[in-house]
Design an enzyme around this catalytic site. Sequence first.
Site, mmCIF file in Angstrom:
data_model
loop_
_atom_site.group_PDB
_atom_site.id
_atom_site.type_symbol
_atom_site.label_atom_id
_atom_site.label_comp_id
_atom_site.label_asym_id
_atom_site.label_seq_id
_atom_site.Cartn_x
_atom_site.Cartn_y
_atom_site.Cartn_z
ATOM 1 N N HIS A 100 0.888 -1.164 0.000
ATOM 2 C CA HIS A 100 0.000 0.000 0.000
ATOM 3 C C HIS A 100 0.930 1.219 0.000
ATOM 4 O O HIS A 100 2.019 1.174 0.571
ATOM 5 C CB HIS A 100 -0.823 0.109 1.282
ATOM 6 N N ASP A 103 2.457 1.951 3.323
ATOM 7 C CA ASP A 103 3.426 1.000 3.903
ATOM 8 C C ASP A 103 4.843 1.441 3.599
ATOM 9 O O ASP A 103 5.765 1.160 4.350
ATOM 10 C CB ASP A 103 3.305 -0.400 3.273
ATOM 11 N N HIS A 270 -10.680 -14.361 3.768
ATOM 12 C CA HIS A 270 -11.900 -13.617 3.461
ATOM 13 C C HIS A 270 -12.989 -14.568 2.969
ATOM 14 O O HIS A 270 -14.173 -14.353 3.231
ATOM 15 C CB HIS A 270 -11.638 -12.556 2.395
HETATM 16 C C1 XLS Z 1 -7.425 -6.788 4.561
HETATM 17 C C2 XLS Z 1 -6.930 -7.006 3.233
HETATM 18 C C3 XLS Z 1 -5.803 -6.089 2.798
HETATM 19 C C4 XLS Z 1 -5.645 -6.123 1.309
HETATM 20 C C5 XLS Z 1 -4.876 -4.989 0.720
HETATM 21 O O1 XLS Z 1 -8.166 -7.579 5.104
HETATM 22 O O2 XLS Z 1 -6.568 -8.345 3.084
HETATM 23 O O3 XLS Z 1 -4.632 -6.397 3.451
HETATM 24 O O4 XLS Z 1 -5.077 -7.312 0.891
HETATM 25 O O5 XLS Z 1 -5.448 -3.768 0.993
HETATM 26 NI NI NI Z 2 -5.621 -9.198 1.462
HETATM 27 NI NI NI Z 3 -7.375 -9.762 4.806
#
Ligand code: XLS
Ligand code: NI
Ligand code: NI
Length: 439
Positions: A100, A103, A270
């Site tokens: 990001h 980062d 996720h």
């Molecule tokens: C958060 C996400 C994030 C994305 C990138 O849950 O996984 O880390 O991969 O913004």
């Molecule tokens: Ni992610």
């Molecule tokens: Ni994640």
Amino acid sequence: MKEFFTSIPKVQYEGAASTNPFAFKHYNKDEVIAGKTMAEHTKFALSYWHTLCGEGADMFGVGTSNKSFGETDSMAIYKNKVYAAFELMDKLSIDYFCFHDRDIAPEGKTLAETNANLDEIVDLIEELMKKYNKKLLWGTANCFNNPRYMHGAATSCNADTFAYAAAQVKKALEITVRLGGKGYVFWGGREGYETLLNTNMGLELDNMARLMKLAVEYGRSIGFTGDFYIEPKPKEPTKHQYDFDVATVLGFLRKYGLDKDFKMNIEANHATLAGHTFQHELRVARENGVFGSIDANQGDLLLGWDTDQFPTNVYETTMCMYEVLKAGGFVNGGLNFDAKVRRGSFDYTDLAHAYIAGMDAFALGLKLADKIIKDGRIDAFTKERYKSFETGIGADIVAGKVSLKDLEAYALNLGDVTTNESSRQEYLEAVINSIMFQG
Ligand code: XLS
Ligand code: NI
Ligand code: NI
């Protein structure tokens, strides 16, 4: 040259029998499987945020691992993060990285200052990418951390916030293009809602699409030829994230005509938060032509949040690589370890153990997936299961040759459906085990 990870040696492949904690047991990057090297199949990436920035803080305690790399001045810290990142990628033979904007460089007092910080750090990143021969898998903008994004970014009720997010996306795209990145990710940080009592869902979704359209237009105008990705996630940080899962995101992309430019970046943790298996999400993407990239990690099914653990479950990595192979492999995407060591695994050595464990789990998964495909029993069974659609009425249905009236006439003639065949789930599960574990 500065060395930060003095306790981590250059990691080599030693084979499955090795007990050396700093050796790969399965990841043999040049070994050819199904026509490509393991490195080409896996395209492993280091996640900059977890590895160089994450200090192990949680809701109940501060960090346990210091990531300031011996410096106190903010720009000096971020420069050392760059050196540390490339040292680690070199020692672990990881060819790609993802980041990001926030980062890699600290925010300044103004957006202009922040952008200048970014430019200074990107110069260094570019230099080290050449030196170590490393590539950017994808870039993204962190539009969720700063309090300005408390109500979301593109979906904020505040138009100034939308504009600020757009500015961040513009700059992050420029950096991605400059560094040769073939992917740009939208993970909907706070794009969601807490309560419908104060939410104009229609406007928020339209605005989310508006920002993505602007990003596509601008990205293409500055020479970005790669894939835009949406990374679905059902909840966290908001109660309901708009990019719930692959199927939901597909509907969104098609509604707004974004499906030509966007693919999915699918994260294992996720998927399970959405009540799906990782393989389900990969399959939905593959079947709809939007399989793009993977955030490789694993969750804990006993916990309801994104634990982002390093992936070690070989069943999961095997079925993941099965889907990747069936999808024809990665084009612009890869396996990004969006994963962090546990809070108690606080020393640098743990980072090496974690990446080695994850890379070996996927390398083994790749070998096993290839075996499952070559064995052929699973694919042959599934093909056979649908054989009724290859001839007769089934073939007519598939060819679109019959109407409801025709089907009624056919069914009336049948009287009833009296024959079906077993789905043989237990047998198939045993087949998988017999291929995976040959004792
Ligand atoms: C958060 C996400 C994030 C994305 C990138 O849950 O996984 O880390 O991969 O913004
Ligand atoms: Ni992610
Ligand atoms: Ni994640």
